[in-house]
Motif scaffolding. Structure first.
Motif, short mmCIF file in Angstrom:
data_model
loop_
_atom_site.label_atom_id
_atom_site.label_comp_id
_atom_site.label_asym_id
_atom_site.label_seq_id
_atom_site.Cartn_x
_atom_site.Cartn_y
_atom_site.Cartn_z
N ASP A 1 -5.44 3.25 -82.39
CA ASP A 1 -4.93 1.93 -82.74
C ASP A 1 -3.43 1.84 -82.48
N MET A 2 -2.73 2.94 -82.70
CA MET A 2 -1.29 2.97 -82.45
C MET A 2 -1.00 2.77 -80.96
N LEU A 3 -1.75 3.48 -80.11
CA LEU A 3 -1.44 3.50 -78.68
C LEU A 3 -1.52 2.12 -78.03
N LYS A 4 -2.36 1.26 -78.54
CA LYS A 4 -2.49 -0.06 -77.90
C LYS A 4 -1.24 -0.91 -78.06
N HIS A 5 -0.34 -0.49 -78.98
CA HIS A 5 0.91 -1.21 -79.18
C HIS A 5 2.08 -0.57 -78.43
N CYS A 6 1.88 0.62 -77.86
CA CYS A 6 2.98 1.38 -77.25
C CYS A 6 3.12 1.01 -75.77
N LYS A 7 3.61 -0.17 -75.51
CA LYS A 7 3.69 -0.66 -74.14
C LYS A 7 4.83 -0.02 -73.34
N ARG A 8 5.79 0.62 -74.03
CA ARG A 8 6.90 1.26 -73.33
C ARG A 8 6.75 2.78 -73.28
N LEU A 9 5.69 3.31 -73.85
CA LEU A 9 5.51 4.76 -73.91
C LEU A 9 5.35 5.34 -72.51
N LYS A 10 6.21 6.33 -72.20
CA LYS A 10 6.17 6.98 -70.89
C LYS A 10 5.62 8.40 -70.96
N ASP A 11 5.90 9.11 -72.05
CA ASP A 11 5.49 10.50 -72.18
C ASP A 11 4.68 10.70 -73.46
N LEU A 12 3.53 11.34 -73.33
CA LEU A 12 2.73 11.70 -74.50
C LEU A 12 2.34 13.17 -74.41
N ARG A 13 2.74 13.92 -75.43
CA ARG A 13 2.31 15.32 -75.55
C ARG A 13 1.52 15.46 -76.83
N LEU A 14 0.32 15.98 -76.72
CA LEU A 14 -0.58 16.09 -77.87
C LEU A 14 -1.11 17.52 -77.94
N GLU A 15 -0.80 18.21 -79.03
CA GLU A 15 -1.26 19.58 -79.23
C GLU A 15 -2.04 19.64 -80.53
N GLN A 16 -3.33 19.92 -80.41
CA GLN A 16 -4.19 19.91 -81.59
C GLN A 16 -5.44 20.72 -81.32
N PRO A 17 -5.73 21.76 -82.12
CA PRO A 17 -6.97 22.50 -81.92
C PRO A 17 -8.19 21.60 -82.11
N TYR A 18 -9.24 21.90 -81.37
CA TYR A 18 -10.53 21.21 -81.50
C TYR A 18 -10.45 19.73 -81.15
N PHE A 19 -9.50 19.38 -80.33
CA PHE A 19 -9.35 17.97 -79.94
C PHE A 19 -10.39 17.61 -78.88
N ASN A 20 -11.05 16.49 -79.09
CA ASN A 20 -12.08 16.02 -78.17
C ASN A 20 -11.52 14.87 -77.34
N ALA A 21 -11.10 15.17 -76.11
CA ALA A 21 -10.54 14.14 -75.22
C ALA A 21 -11.69 13.40 -74.55
N ASN A 22 -12.23 12.43 -75.28
CA ASN A 22 -13.41 11.73 -74.80
C ASN A 22 -13.07 10.33 -74.30
N ALA A 23 -14.11 9.55 -74.00
CA ALA A 23 -13.93 8.24 -73.39
C ALA A 23 -13.15 7.30 -74.30
N GLN A 24 -13.43 7.35 -75.62
CA GLN A 24 -12.73 6.44 -76.53
C GLN A 24 -11.23 6.73 -76.54
N PHE A 25 -10.86 8.01 -76.53
CA PHE A 25 -9.44 8.35 -76.52
C PHE A 25 -8.77 7.85 -75.25
N PHE A 26 -9.36 8.12 -74.10
CA PHE A 26 -8.73 7.72 -72.85
C PHE A 26 -8.75 6.20 -72.66
N GLN A 27 -9.72 5.54 -73.25
CA GLN A 27 -9.72 4.07 -73.20
C GLN A 27 -8.53 3.52 -73.99
N ALA A 28 -8.26 4.11 -75.15
CA ALA A 28 -7.10 3.69 -75.94
C ALA A 28 -5.80 4.03 -75.22
#
Length: 725
Positions: free
Chosen positions: A589-616
């Motif tokens: 929900d946060m990401l849909k408001h980040c229209k100026r975001l250029k860099d995202l680094r995400l470090e988290q064990p057991y993270f599921n990078a699925n379709a919903q995440f990439f759609q957001a």
């Protein structure tokens, strides 16, 4: 460097091709104001945010007025191609052809996708005074050809790669180098580079990135090659800066540079900085150098290896003029020594703009080095620091346990709130916890009742899904000391909250870390409401949150997305309980408001990078660089391909997860095959995090990305402000 706005904010000039210089009509005057009706000063300011390639090759061709303005000296004298990832070979060549003679400052740092033959066109920019070619492909012969044509050059940044041979530099090239006053040199091989040719040096910046072993496993020697042992010219030096990557060979080579300094300390030296990870033993030469500096120079900026300061009385004898930068990172400097030897018992240090005390676990405690992590800080030491250094713009207190007592008005956050000029701040998570338990905070639920991992089908993504972090209060103003601190620092642009025990799973030049230390117990009291307080920072551009076990739902992230509209880089690591990725719906929900975001680094064990995440994530229309680090994490290849097809500006896709090597290679090849032709700067690395070959893969990542997004580190007060460009 000034970041250009995302494409959605760049004015669309394509509708003006037939407007020429015609005055606005009466209808236009009565209604919307025509863009060309603005004054030249306003138009020039707008155009200054447009990438140089677009400005000269596109915007300039829209009408006669813009054709003249786009060639204004204020726009063409300085050309910034750094991070202009759409600057193809043809565009750069055409740009140089059209305005090359007008360019006086050219920044091509990190343009790794451009060939050496294209870089050679820089030789046509005969008026260049300053050029940054760090990260560009340049052989010794090509460098010689370029520099031979730049007789006015005074500032130069280059890489020195394996195969560099100073004997191939022409006499014309050496003549240019003899006039260079500022040199930034990144070393990938043991060498003096072009330093011996620079007889007029006033500023020398050295970045040591030499690996101890070759790709084949051969051990390198720190001895300089034959013909590279000429003596550098340091007599006019004012600034000496050296940053070392891990490895003994970098330490061997930097000693050769320092040996010359130890013979005769430049009398005009005012900044001496050496950044070394780990230990770096003193030698006879370095001791002589430090003693000479203490006798003969007054410094404005100082950073030394921790082993040179620990247990030494050096700081007592150093003289400072109007210091603007101090870094005592990882030193065992106690609070008493900090006050007595640096601040001189409360001396006025209003000139100090940047202070790095990262990893100084005793710097806010009394002289006793037997302090335990759970012991409280001595607030009087911090109060003296704040009063003496009242104009600080950058402060780093991370990588330590700075716990506050219950004294009224004595909390670390309350004292730091007096530093109203702060623009960047790095704090350990436990330091912002209230001294006493918060009455408005419910205890964390046990792991078995936590929100399900990842995106469950029954979870509705939206603000209303999450309980407000300020629930039960008449206004969204919780009485936490952290909330009050941020209220007093409305112009903060860079904020880091990093767990005092946090270490990234991806260290430099080493295998991935499989286990990490548990978070500080006090950090359990820092959760969603504190994260939501960050939403007060309307000018926030860079945010890092790492090791916040008290985060329950991530609802505070939504507040940041809604209110921090200037956010350009976001780094999140190990949030919530380990093994449970409870904040992903809120992040979406946060990401849909980040229209100026250029860099995202995400470090988290057991993270599921699925379709919903990439759609957001696909709603971040300005996104350029993505790095995912997840031990035991998974990736959905089709979702990645769809995301890349949607986000046209993404040029860096780094994913280090628990997927198999076969899956990773297949996805990497698919991405390169699908998008490399359209995106010349595309850099894709998909690899298993715990694979033994990770270090060999990392060494091929362009330094600009490796340093800025792939590897985790605290960046506040990492270097003096305005060190280069």
């Amino acid at each position: 460097m000034t970041d250009s706005p995302p494409p959605s904010t760049v004015p669309d000039f394509q509708d003006m091709s037939n407007d020429d210089d015609a005055a606005p009509t009466a209808a236009e005057a009565a209604g919307d104001i025509h863009l060309l009706g603005f004054s030249d000063e306003i138009l020039l300011h707008i155009l200054s945010h447009v990438p140089s390639t677009d400005l000269v090759l596109n915007v300039r061709r829209t009408c006669r007025k813009l054709s003249v303005l786009c060639l204004d000296k204020s726009l063409v004298h300085t050309v910034l191609l750094q991070k202009d990832y759409q600057a193809s070979e043809d565009k750069v060549k055409q740009l140089v052809k059209e305005i090359g003679r007008e360019i006086q400052q050219l920044n091509m740092a990190g343009c790794y996708w451009l060939s050496g033959s294209t870089i050679e066109h820089v030789a046509r920019c005969h008026s260049l005074v300053k050029v940054n070619l760090s990260g560009c492909h340049l052989t010794s012969l090509r460098l010689s050809k370029v520099l031979s044509a730049l007789q006015h050059l005074r500032s130069l940044a280059i890489d020195v790669s394996p195969g560099f041979d100073a004997s191939q530099l022409s006499s014309e090239c050496k003549a240019t180098l003899s006039r260079v006053r500022e040199l930034k040199q990144t070393l990938f091989t043991p060498s003096y580079g072009v330093v011996p040719c620079c007889a007029s040096l006033q500023k020398l910046l050295l970045y040591f990135e030499i690996l101890d072993r070759t790709r084949e496993g051969a051990v390198l020697s720190g001895q300089l090659m034959v013909g590279q042992s000429n003596v550098p010219h340091y007599q006019n030096l004012r600034v000496f800066y050296a940053r070392l990557a891990p490895g003994y060979i970098n330490q061997e080579v930097v000693r050769l540079y320092l040996a010359v300094l130890s013979d005769r300390t430049p009398e005009n030296l005012h900044a001496f900085l050496i950044s070394v990870p780990g230990s770096f033993a003193e030698s006879g030469a370095t001791k002589n150098l430090l003693e000479s500096m203490a006798r003969n120079v007054a410094l404005d900026a100082l950073q030394l290896p921790k082993s040179w300061l620990n247990g030494s009385t050096l700081l007592q004898h150093m003289k400072f003029n109007n210091p603007f930068y101090f870094s005592f990172s990882r030193c065992t400097l106690s609070g008493g020594h900090l006050i007595q030897r640096v601040i001189n018992g409360g001396k006025d240090l209003r000139s100090l703009a940047s202070l790095n005390l990262s990893g100084c676990v005793h710097c806010l405690s009394a002289d006793s080095l037997l302090r335990k992590a759970e012991d409280d800080i001595d607030s009087s030491i911090l109060e003296t620091l704040v009063e003496s250094c009242c104009n600080l713009h950058h402060l780093n207190l991370s990588a330590a346990h700075h716990h506050s007592s219950d004294g009224l008005g004595r909390h670390l956050c309350q004292l730091l709130a007096r530093l109203c000029h702060l623009r960047s701040l790095s704090l350990p998570v436990c330091s912002v916890a209230d001294s006493a338990p918060r009455p408005d905070r419910a205890p964390a639920p046990p792991a078995m009742h936590a929100v399900p991992c990842g995106f469950g089908k029954k979870v509705r993504i939206g603000v209303q899904t999450f309980p407000s972090p300020f629930l039960g209060q008449s206004s969204a103003q919780p009485a936490s000391v952290f909330w009050s601190l941020l209220k007093k620092l409305p112009f903060l642009e860079h904020l880091e909250l990093i767990g005092s025990n946090f270490s990234s799973a991806m260290p430099r030049n080493e295998p991935a870390i499989r286990n990490s230390l548990p978070p500080c117990s006090r950090s359990q009291n820092v959760g969603d409401s504190e994260v939501a307080a960050i939403g007060q920072l309307a000018f926030l551009r860079h945010l890092t949150l790492a090791q916040l076990p008290g985060m329950l739902t991530g609802s505070g992230l939504v507040s940041i997305g809604l209110q921090c509209q200037q956010l350009q880089s976001l780094s999140l690591a190990n949030l919530g309980m380990m093994g449970k990725v409870v904040y992903m719906p809120a992040l979406a929900d946060m990401l849909k408001h980040c229209k100026r975001l250029k860099d995202l680094r995400l470090e988290q064990p057991y993270f599921n990078a699925n379709a919903q995440f990439f759609q957001a994530l696909g709603q971040c229309s300005s996104l350029q660089r993505l790095c995912l680090v997840s031990r035991s994490g998974t990736v959905q290849p089709d979702a990645v391909l769809a995301f890349m097809a949607r986000c046209l500006h993404v040029v860096v896709c780094h994913m280090f997860t628990g997927e198999s090597l076969t899956t990773c290679k297949s996805l990497q090849q698919s991405l390169l095959r699908s998008f490399q032709a359209e995106r010349p700067a595309l850099n894709v690395v998909i690899f298993p995090l715990l694979h033994e070959g990770l270090t060999d893969v990392i060494r091929d990542v362009p330094m600009v990305h490796l340093d800025e997004i792939t590897l985790f580190k605290s960046r506040v007060a990492e270097e003096p402000p305005n060190l280069w460009w």
